[in-house]
Design an enzyme around this catalytic site. Structure first.
Site, mmCIF file in Angstrom:
data_model
loop_
_atom_site.group_PDB
_atom_site.id
_atom_site.type_symbol
_atom_site.label_atom_id
_atom_site.label_comp_id
_atom_site.label_asym_id
_atom_site.label_seq_id
_atom_site.Cartn_x
_atom_site.Cartn_y
_atom_site.Cartn_z
ATOM 1 N N HIS A 1 -14.433 -2.294 -10.795
ATOM 2 C CA HIS A 1 -14.602 -3.591 -10.276
ATOM 3 C C HIS A 1 -15.543 -4.069 -10.450
ATOM 4 O O HIS A 1 -17.002 -3.847 -10.988
ATOM 5 C CB HIS A 1 -15.118 -2.160 -8.886
ATOM 6 N N ASP B 1 -7.215 15.550 -9.623
ATOM 7 C CA ASP B 1 -6.671 17.146 -9.811
ATOM 8 C C ASP B 1 -5.254 16.311 -9.961
ATOM 9 O O ASP B 1 -4.310 17.911 -10.935
ATOM 10 C CB ASP B 1 -7.226 17.628 -8.442
ATOM 11 N N ARG C 1 -9.734 -9.100 -12.460
ATOM 12 C CA ARG C 1 -10.446 -8.084 -12.406
ATOM 13 C C ARG C 1 -11.465 -7.923 -13.455
ATOM 14 O O ARG C 1 -12.517 -7.909 -14.241
ATOM 15 C CB ARG C 1 -10.326 -6.816 -11.882
ATOM 16 N N GLU D 1 -7.848 -12.779 -3.637
ATOM 17 C CA GLU D 1 -8.746 -11.985 -4.176
ATOM 18 C C GLU D 1 -8.749 -12.096 -5.229
ATOM 19 O O GLU D 1 -7.175 -13.419 -5.346
ATOM 20 C CB GLU D 1 -8.649 -10.304 -3.724
ATOM 21 N N GLU E 1 -2.100 6.681 -5.840
ATOM 22 C CA GLU E 1 -3.024 6.296 -7.608
ATOM 23 C C GLU E 1 -2.508 7.071 -8.478
ATOM 24 O O GLU E 1 -3.245 7.006 -8.995
ATOM 25 C CB GLU E 1 -4.900 5.615 -6.684
HETATM 26 P P1 FAD Z 1 -6.308 9.328 -2.013
HETATM 27 O O1 FAD Z 1 -6.686 8.101 -0.397
HETATM 28 O O2 FAD Z 1 -7.542 8.777 -2.541
HETATM 29 O O3 FAD Z 1 -6.502 10.256 -1.026
HETATM 30 C C1 FAD Z 1 -5.822 11.929 -1.266
HETATM 31 C C2 FAD Z 1 -5.955 12.456 -0.898
HETATM 32 O O4 FAD Z 1 -5.632 13.816 -1.561
HETATM 33 C C3 FAD Z 1 -7.031 13.216 -0.569
HETATM 34 O O5 FAD Z 1 -6.913 13.757 0.922
HETATM 35 C C4 FAD Z 1 -7.731 14.568 -0.569
HETATM 36 O O6 FAD Z 1 -8.697 15.308 -0.434
HETATM 37 C C5 FAD Z 1 -6.708 14.671 -1.707
HETATM 38 N N1 FAD Z 1 -6.668 16.043 -2.626
HETATM 39 C C6 FAD Z 1 -7.495 15.568 -4.209
HETATM 40 N N2 FAD Z 1 -7.397 16.702 -4.581
HETATM 41 C C7 FAD Z 1 -6.811 17.449 -4.112
HETATM 42 C C8 FAD Z 1 -6.854 19.178 -4.013
HETATM 43 N N3 FAD Z 1 -6.552 19.597 -5.451
HETATM 44 N N4 FAD Z 1 -6.027 19.780 -3.146
HETATM 45 C C9 FAD Z 1 -5.629 18.911 -2.022
HETATM 46 N N5 FAD Z 1 -5.495 18.146 -1.454
HETATM 47 C C10 FAD Z 1 -6.318 17.536 -2.611
HETATM 48 N N6 FAD Z 1 -6.541 -0.696 -2.812
HETATM 49 C C11 FAD Z 1 -5.784 -1.674 -1.703
HETATM 50 O O7 FAD Z 1 -4.715 -2.120 -2.612
HETATM 51 N N7 FAD Z 1 -6.859 -2.304 -1.381
HETATM 52 C C12 FAD Z 1 -8.027 -2.483 -1.011
HETATM 53 O O8 FAD Z 1 -8.534 -3.247 -0.182
HETATM 54 C C13 FAD Z 1 -8.650 -1.741 -2.174
HETATM 55 N N8 FAD Z 1 -10.284 -1.081 -1.972
HETATM 56 C C14 FAD Z 1 -10.380 0.021 -2.301
HETATM 57 C C15 FAD Z 1 -11.854 0.149 -2.024
HETATM 58 C C16 FAD Z 1 -12.767 1.629 -2.333
HETATM 59 C C17 FAD Z 1 -14.201 1.466 -2.339
HETATM 60 C C18 FAD Z 1 -12.141 1.824 -3.313
HETATM 61 C C19 FAD Z 1 -12.024 3.567 -3.817
HETATM 62 C C20 FAD Z 1 -10.872 2.158 -3.266
HETATM 63 C C21 FAD Z 1 -9.916 0.910 -3.119
HETATM 64 N N9 FAD Z 1 -8.547 0.173 -3.775
HETATM 65 C C22 FAD Z 1 -8.014 0.000 -2.778
HETATM 66 C C23 FAD Z 1 -7.966 1.462 -4.027
HETATM 67 C C24 FAD Z 1 -6.870 2.148 -2.796
HETATM 68 O O9 FAD Z 1 -7.736 2.695 -1.639
HETATM 69 C C25 FAD Z 1 -6.531 3.566 -3.663
HETATM 70 O O10 FAD Z 1 -5.429 3.396 -5.081
HETATM 71 C C26 FAD Z 1 -5.068 4.261 -2.284
HETATM 72 O O11 FAD Z 1 -5.487 4.125 -1.491
HETATM 73 C C27 FAD Z 1 -5.047 5.261 -3.359
HETATM 74 O O12 FAD Z 1 -4.696 6.203 -1.933
HETATM 75 P P2 FAD Z 1 -3.715 7.700 -2.390
HETATM 76 O O13 FAD Z 1 -3.329 7.974 -0.548
HETATM 77 O O14 FAD Z 1 -3.398 7.776 -3.274
HETATM 78 O O15 FAD Z 1 -5.490 9.032 -2.713
HETATM 79 C C1 SIN Z 2 -11.872 -5.285 -2.738
HETATM 80 O O1 SIN Z 2 -12.087 -4.575 -1.284
HETATM 81 O O2 SIN Z 2 -12.483 -5.853 -3.532
HETATM 82 C C2 SIN Z 2 -11.009 -4.068 -3.592
HETATM 83 C C3 SIN Z 2 -9.665 -4.076 -3.221
HETATM 84 C C4 SIN Z 2 -8.441 -3.536 -4.556
HETATM 85 O O3 SIN Z 2 -9.389 -2.494 -4.522
HETATM 86 O O4 SIN Z 2 -7.645 -3.435 -4.555
#
Ligand code: FAD
Ligand code: SIN
Length: 549
Positions: A260, A239, A308, A132, A393
């Site tokens: 993106h 949040d 990006r 990528e 994140e």
């Molecule tokens: P999340 O997976 O967002 O989980 C957050 C959790 O917190 C959820 O369970 C939610 O319900 C809970 N929550 C939130 N607020 C509250 C609240 N107030 N009370 C209770 N629960 C709450 N990254 C990569 O490295 N590679 C990729 O290919 C990639 N592709 C992506 C494609 C898309 C479309 C998107 C949107 C993102 C992508 N990313 C990618 C980024 C990556 O997916 C995220 O940064 C990562 O998954 C975040 O994980 P997390 O566990 O921090 O949060």
């Molecule tokens: C993508 O598949 O383009 C998303 C990858 C990322 O956000 O890391």
């Protein structure tokens, strides 16, 4: 009278829950932390909270994959480190980058052992690696264009079998519990603030529980919903970052919002926008303007596979030049069988809209995708508040600097959940539950929910952020955003004080805080760097600083 008093105190008692470890969020960060801690310490009770069902998260929508050095013949840690530093435009913490890159492959192996599948090569003897933007080698492990879905599936299944993980679905975390709730006056410079758990709303019946914990972890993901166009699901309302800010914790680098380059153009205004993975460009797709001309060579020698920030800005510029809301992604020269086997979801989505990727150019546009800034954490994932960690994140670890390298975020979440796990195991014996925290006080909040005010304010917020704090910024735009946000803040706080609580109102309140943090950080950065570009200071100044709020 006596009977009703007895009933009331019994209810009070039932509204308190105690747990050893409270994890807010069940994406890759929260789930992987819960699993490994539950495995290592079956004696500890872990409460895992999600505001929706356990399978829903940003994680679930990840397409491209997870970056890790896998093929030692051509790739190595130094190359992955160099690519990450280059994308981060001078603001990465190099020690952190090295930690994540070096520990990453072992963490990925762990989730493979827990049942996650990644695509193999044709011979089936090694993983098929993608590339990528900003990567100098193929190092992205993926499962078709459904990598996140597969990771979420495997982690949810693993967690389900573990008796000491108590899962609370449709429970919404409202606020963190700190000495403020014991009557102490705390400010952002008060030393040794502690976290004792969180107030959490059961969405099924509206009860607000006091969750008391020895250790709390925020893993609530991103905040893409501050913009009109975003690839983030509707749960991404920042949040955790907003809660931490209210609790007087430290936040860093919020000006670096990643857009993106290639969300599917969405004239119907669906929320979220559908992503066309960068892996599609890694597979050979080319960006073209409305006349069908390639344009990325005018911006960067790496063309469609530049980092990006560069590609998103180039597309923004091309759209402004043509007055159009999209550019094209050309996949027509790619072979259909290979394209379909790598990107079945993207192919099917395009076909459902009457676009055949093998014959038609795909209209694409920029959309808010990832928060590079967030809760400041150290190398063990500790926040500036004692007994409170953060992961995924919602954090700023120093890995991404001013711009995240594609597919580094899933990796970061795994490496930090492991580090937090190791620290928690050592520290938890030092902490006791703080029983003196009072229950939620709902005095004076009797008005019915004003949904129309909430939804309209949400729309206004997204308009303000999209118009004035998007890919290109300026002092005047930031000032205007800040004035509008102040008004929205005041109106929403008044509503919050008088209205019965709803997750929608809490989310609006949190998003306004995130909007404020992004705008204020952007105003503080008087240079253009990485994802932050301002017409008033177009130069990248040669000094390294950070924005901490
Ligand atoms: P999340 O997976 O967002 O989980 C957050 C959790 O917190 C959820 O369970 C939610 O319900 C809970 N929550 C939130 N607020 C509250 C609240 N107030 N009370 C209770 N629960 C709450 N990254 C990569 O490295 N590679 C990729 O290919 C990639 N592709 C992506 C494609 C898309 C479309 C998107 C949107 C993102 C992508 N990313 C990618 C980024 C990556 O997916 C995220 O940064 C990562 O998954 C975040 O994980 P997390 O566990 O921090 O949060
Ligand atoms: C993508 O598949 O383009 C998303 C990858 C990322 O956000 O890391």
């Amino acid at each position: 009278m006596l009977a009703s008093h007895a009933l009331e105190s019994q209810n009070r008692f039932e509204l308190k829950k105690t747990t050893d470890i409270l994890i807010l969020g069940s994406g890759i960060a929260g789930l992987s932390l819960a699993i490994k801690t539950a495995m290592a310490r079956p004696d500890l009770e872990i409460s895992l909270i999600t505001k929706v069902e356990q399978g829903e998260s940003n994680t679930r929508y990840a397409q491209g994959g997870i970056a890790a050095v896998w093929n030692d013949d051509v790739d190595n840690h130094d190359k992955h480190v160099a690519d990450t530093l280059d994308a981060g435009d001078g603001l990465c913490d190099e020690d952190v980058v090295r930690i994540v890159v070096e520990e990453g492959p072992e963490r990925v192996r762990e989730i493979i052992d827990w049942g996650t599948r990644f695509d193999k090569n044709k011979a089936g003897d090694n993983y098929s690696l993608g590339i990528e933007g900003g990567h100098s080698e193929k190092r992205i492990l993926h499962y078709k264009d459904l990598t996140g879905f597969e990771i979420q599936r495997a982690l949810v299944e693993k967690a389900k079998g573990m008796e000491n993980i108590k899962l609370y679905e449709h429970f919404y975390a409202i606020n963190l519990l700190t000495p403020h709730h014991l009557g102490f006056n705390i400010t952002r410079v008060t030393p040794n603030i502690e976290c004792y758990g969180a107030y959490i709303l059961d969405k099924s019946d509206g009860e607000i529980y006091t969750f008391l914990s020895k250790i709390t972890v925020i893993a609530t993901g991103g905040a893409g919903q501050i913009y009109r166009n975003t690839t983030n699901p509707i749960i991404a309302t920042g949040d955790g970052i907003a809660m931490l800010y209210r609790a007087k914790g430290r936040i860093e680098s919020m000006e670096f919002v990643q857009f993106h380059p290639t969300a599917l153009y969405n004239p119907a205004g669906e929320n979220p926008d559908f992503l066309v993975s960068e892996a599609v460009r890694g597979y050979g797709a080319i960006l073209r303007d409305l006349e069908g001309n390639e344009f990325m060579q005018n911006y960067d020698p790496r063309k469609s596979l530049a980092p990006r920030d560069i590609v998103a800005r180039a597309i923004d510029n091309e759209m402004k030049k043509s007055g159009s809301d999209f550019v094209y992604l050309d996949c027509t020269h790619l072979d259909k069988e290979g394209f379909y086997s790598h990107f079945p979801t993207i192919y099917d989505k395009c076909i459902s809209l009457g676009i055949d990727p093998m014959k038609d150019y795909i209209p694409v546009t920029t959309a808010c995708h990832y928060m590079c800034g967030g809760i400041q954490v150290d190398k063990q994932g500790r926040t500036s508040i004692n007994r409170l960690y953060a992961c995924g994140e919602c954090t700023y670890t120093g890995l991404h600097g001013a711009n995240r390298l594609a597919s580094n975020s899933l990796l970061e979440a795994l490496v930090y959940s492991h580090r937090i796990h190791s620290d928690i195991i050592q520290q938890i014996g030092n902490y006791e539950i703080e029983h003196k925290i009072p229950d939620w006080d709902a005095t004076g909040t009797n008005q019915p929910k004003e949904m129309v005010l909430i939804t309209q304010s949400m729309k206004e917020l997204k308009e303000v952020m999209s118009s004035y704090v998007g890919i290109v910024r300026s002092n005047v735009r930031l000032k205007r955003a800040s004035d509008r946000l102040k008004l929205l803040y005041e109106e929403t706080e008044a509503l919050y004080r008088s209205t019965s609580l709803s997750p929608q109102l809490c989310e609006l309140r949190n998003l306004i805080s995130i909007g404020y943090l992004v705008t204020r950080s952007a105003a503080m950065r008087r240079e253009s760097r990485g994802l932050h570009f301002t017409t008033d200071y177009p130069e990248n100044l040669e000094f390294i600083d950070v924005t901490i709020l």
